[in-house]
Design an enzyme around this catalytic site. Structure first.
Site, PDB file in Angstrom:
ATOM      1  N   SER A 238      -1.808  10.223   4.886  1.00  0.00           N
ATOM      2  CA  SER A 238      -0.962  11.305   4.373  1.00  0.00           C
ATOM      3  C   SER A 238      -1.778  12.604   4.316  1.00  0.00           C
ATOM      4  CB  SER A 238      -0.384  10.908   3.010  1.00  0.00           C
ATOM      5  OG  SER A 238       0.697  11.745   2.669  1.00  0.00           O
TER       6      SER A 238
ATOM      7  N   ASP B 196       8.260   6.328   7.420  1.00  0.00           N
ATOM      8  CA  ASP B 196       7.431   7.160   6.544  1.00  0.00           C
ATOM      9  C   ASP B 196       8.259   8.100   5.666  1.00  0.00           C
ATOM     10  OD1 ASP B 196       4.631   7.102   6.240  1.00  0.00           O
ATOM     11  OD2 ASP B 196       4.323   7.683   8.316  1.00  0.00           O
TER      12      ASP B 196
ATOM     13  N   HIS C  65       6.399   5.157   3.419  1.00  0.00           N
ATOM     14  CA  HIS C  65       5.182   5.954   3.328  1.00  0.00           C
ATOM     15  C   HIS C  65       4.165   5.255   2.417  1.00  0.00           C
ATOM     16  CE1 HIS C  65       2.818   9.518   3.858  1.00  0.00           C
ATOM     17  NE2 HIS C  65       2.777   9.778   2.569  1.00  0.00           N
TER      18      HIS C  65
END
Length: 551
Positions: free
Chosen positions: A213, A338, A453
């Site tokens: 991320s 995600d 995610h």
């Protein structure tokens, strides 16, 4: 049998008595001592050092400085506090300004200490707002515990801290508060590893930086910044690159003035001086997600405390800096869903299984994400994501489209753009593409749900092995695959070549075959695929990008 048992106990005791251990290690700041204990595997041990300072306590809105050092032996046996940041509900702060520490895991055999091992440096995510080098913690089970990677892959693992939120990324857009302090912290940690890791048995010339991320985007920034020349050999970006729409703040002054107003500082030429004197916790709270943008805006548009093009660490647009990574091997990938985490916040009906998601919610989301290009962009995007529907789309089709829009826009398409960018300028550096598609373990999610995610983190860090009762054998399979690919890559620059066996050969990415590997527990010859979501990559990177900006 009794005699055999006694012999085994004696052998284990003998092994533990002669366990290889570094003992106290001499670093540039002084001596440090950690812990040594046995791990899974025949006569395998682990040296662990927690809380080694890699820089001095940072000054407010200043680049990190070298640590002055210490006398005696520093006991590095406990994680240090995270950098000062808002809590998850953005109402209070936690952590400390004195936070620039790192942790080291060194795998050892029975008799001789390890030597010249590849090094993997982890950069955590958290939207540049939150995060810690040890990660989330439940009953002393820390997410970013490097033991499983280090032991199974025979590599040294380092996890480091960096400033986040206001203190890490606020910028006035000029020399007053240039910004990027979190990136400078990461750089300082990587440079410390390069200078000191030989004393721990590491190869200073074989450092792989990996992250997820905002950590994945940070890896990308570190690879393309000219400040890291010669420090990094390879990189792995999971669900985040420098080309993501949330990765660069191109109007930092606007947000700096908003923060200044909230902490009662002027917004003229005295702003920077006032902000530097303001209480750190007050400043941190002023930079929370709740303090800016309209409440109806998608979450991704609220992530504005992020890196800036400062003319120093980032001297140009990220897309123009990939040439600095031409000799660096690079793995880039995303999770197949995600965007679900963000979509669930933006469209609450998404995760209500008994309720449909109105078509208007999808159209509103698309319009908000494409706002800067105007109504035509929204109409074109909606057409792309509904092109396979009949006259009456099903409940599942609409919900999946919501997830796909956010996944593509926030993560997947930018990662693909970064792949093409790196591959186009690479000289000796190799490029590898992946999609992580292991179905979510969340029992509340629908049957069509893939990998949300951050769901890859538990597998990369070997949680199915560390806490086996919480997982099925298939989860240990996929965790083993990821650790094998990641550590082979750290050793050789090729995820297929190293000490660890892999389930399928992962071909390098190029612009003729567009190949990638689909990572899940069912890996086999059909796991190598081509042209990841090419229709949607083309829409966002070509059609959408060519439309004139209206707002």
């Amino acid at each position: 049998m009794a005699m055999l048992g006694l012999m085994l106990v004696a052998a284990l005791c003998l092994g533990s008595a002669s366990a290889a251990s570094l003992g106290a290690v001499l670093t540039e700041g002084g001596m440090v001592s950690g812990d040594n204990y046995g791990v899974s595997g025949l006569f395998r041990y682990m040296d662990v050092f927690k809380g080694i300072p890699f820089a001095a306590p940072p000054g407010r809105f200043e680049k990190p400085k070298p640590h002055p050092g210490w006398d005696g032996i520093l006991k590095a046996k406990d994680y240090r506090k995270r950098c000062l940041q808002v809590n998850l509900v953005q109402t209070e702060t936690r952590g400390d300004e004195d936070c620039l520490y790192l942790n080291v895991w060194v795998p050892q055999g029975r008799k001789e200490v390890s030597y010249n091992l590849p090094v993997m440096v982890w950069i955590y995510g958290g939207g540049f707002l939150v995060g810690a080098s040890n990660g989330a913690n439940f009953l002393d089970n820390h997410l970013y515990n490097g033991e499983e990677i280090a032991n199974r892959g025979n590599v040294i693992v380092v996890t480091l801290s960096y400033r986040v939120g206001t203190l890490g990324f606020l910028s006035t857009g000029d020399d007053g508060i240039p910004g990027n302090y979190g990136l400078w912290d990461q750089h300082a940690g990587i440079a410390w590893v390069h200078r000191n890791i030989r004393a721990f048995g590491g190869d200073a010339d074989n450092i792989t930086v990996f992250g997820e991320s905002a950590g994945g985007a940070s890896v990308n920034f570190q690879l393309i910044s000219p400040k890291n020349k010669g420090l990094i050999r390879r990189g792995i970006s999971q669900s985040g690159v420098a080309l993501c729409p949330w990765a660069v703040n191109r109007n930092p002054r606007e947000f700096a003035e908003l923060v200044a107003t909230r902490v009662h500082c002027p917004t003229d030429d005295k702003m920077a001086a006032c902000l530097k004197m303001t209480d750190a916790r007050t400043l941190t709270l002023a930079g929370s997600l709740n303090m800016h943008a309209s409440a109806a805006a998608p979450v991704v548009q609220k992530l504005v405390l992020s890196p800036v093009i400062d003319g120093d660490f980032l001297p140009d647009e990220p897309a123009n800096l990939f040439v600095n990574a031409a000799e660096i091997d690079y793995i880039i990938g995303a999770n197949d869903m995600d965007g679900h985490l963000f979509a669930g916040l933006d469209v609450p009906s998404l995760n209500q299984p008994l309720h449909s998601t109105p078509l208007e919610d999808l159209k509103t989301l698309v319009a908000a994400l494409t706002k800067e290009k105007g109504p035509q962009a929204a109409e074109l995007a909606y057409g792309e994501y509904s092109h396979t529907w009949g006259k009456k789309p099903t409940k599942e089709e609409i919900k999946r489209a919501v997830v796909e829009v956010e996944t593509d826009y926030i993560f997947l398409v930018p990662t693909q753009a970064a792949l093409y960018q790196h591959n186009s300028v690479a000289t000796t550096g190799r490029t590898y593409s992946y999609l992580f598609s292991q179905a979510s373990r969340n029992p509340g999610f629908p049957s069509w749900m893939g990998a949300d995610h951050a769901e890859d983190l538990q597998f990369v860090f070997g949680k199915p092995f560390a806490t086996p009762l919480g997982y099925w054998p298939k989860h240990r399979d996929v965790s083993g695959y990821m650790i094998a690919y990641w550590t082979n890559f750290a050793k050789t620059g090729d995820p297929n070549k190293g000490e660890s066996k892999v389930p399928v050969t992962w071909p390098a990415f190029n612009q003729e075959t567009h190949q990638y590997v689909d990572i899940n527990h069912r890996m086999g010859r059909n796991s190598v695929k081509q042209k990841m979501r090419l229709r949607f990559v083309n829409y966002w990177t070509n059609t959408y990008a060519s439309l004139p900006t209206i707002y």
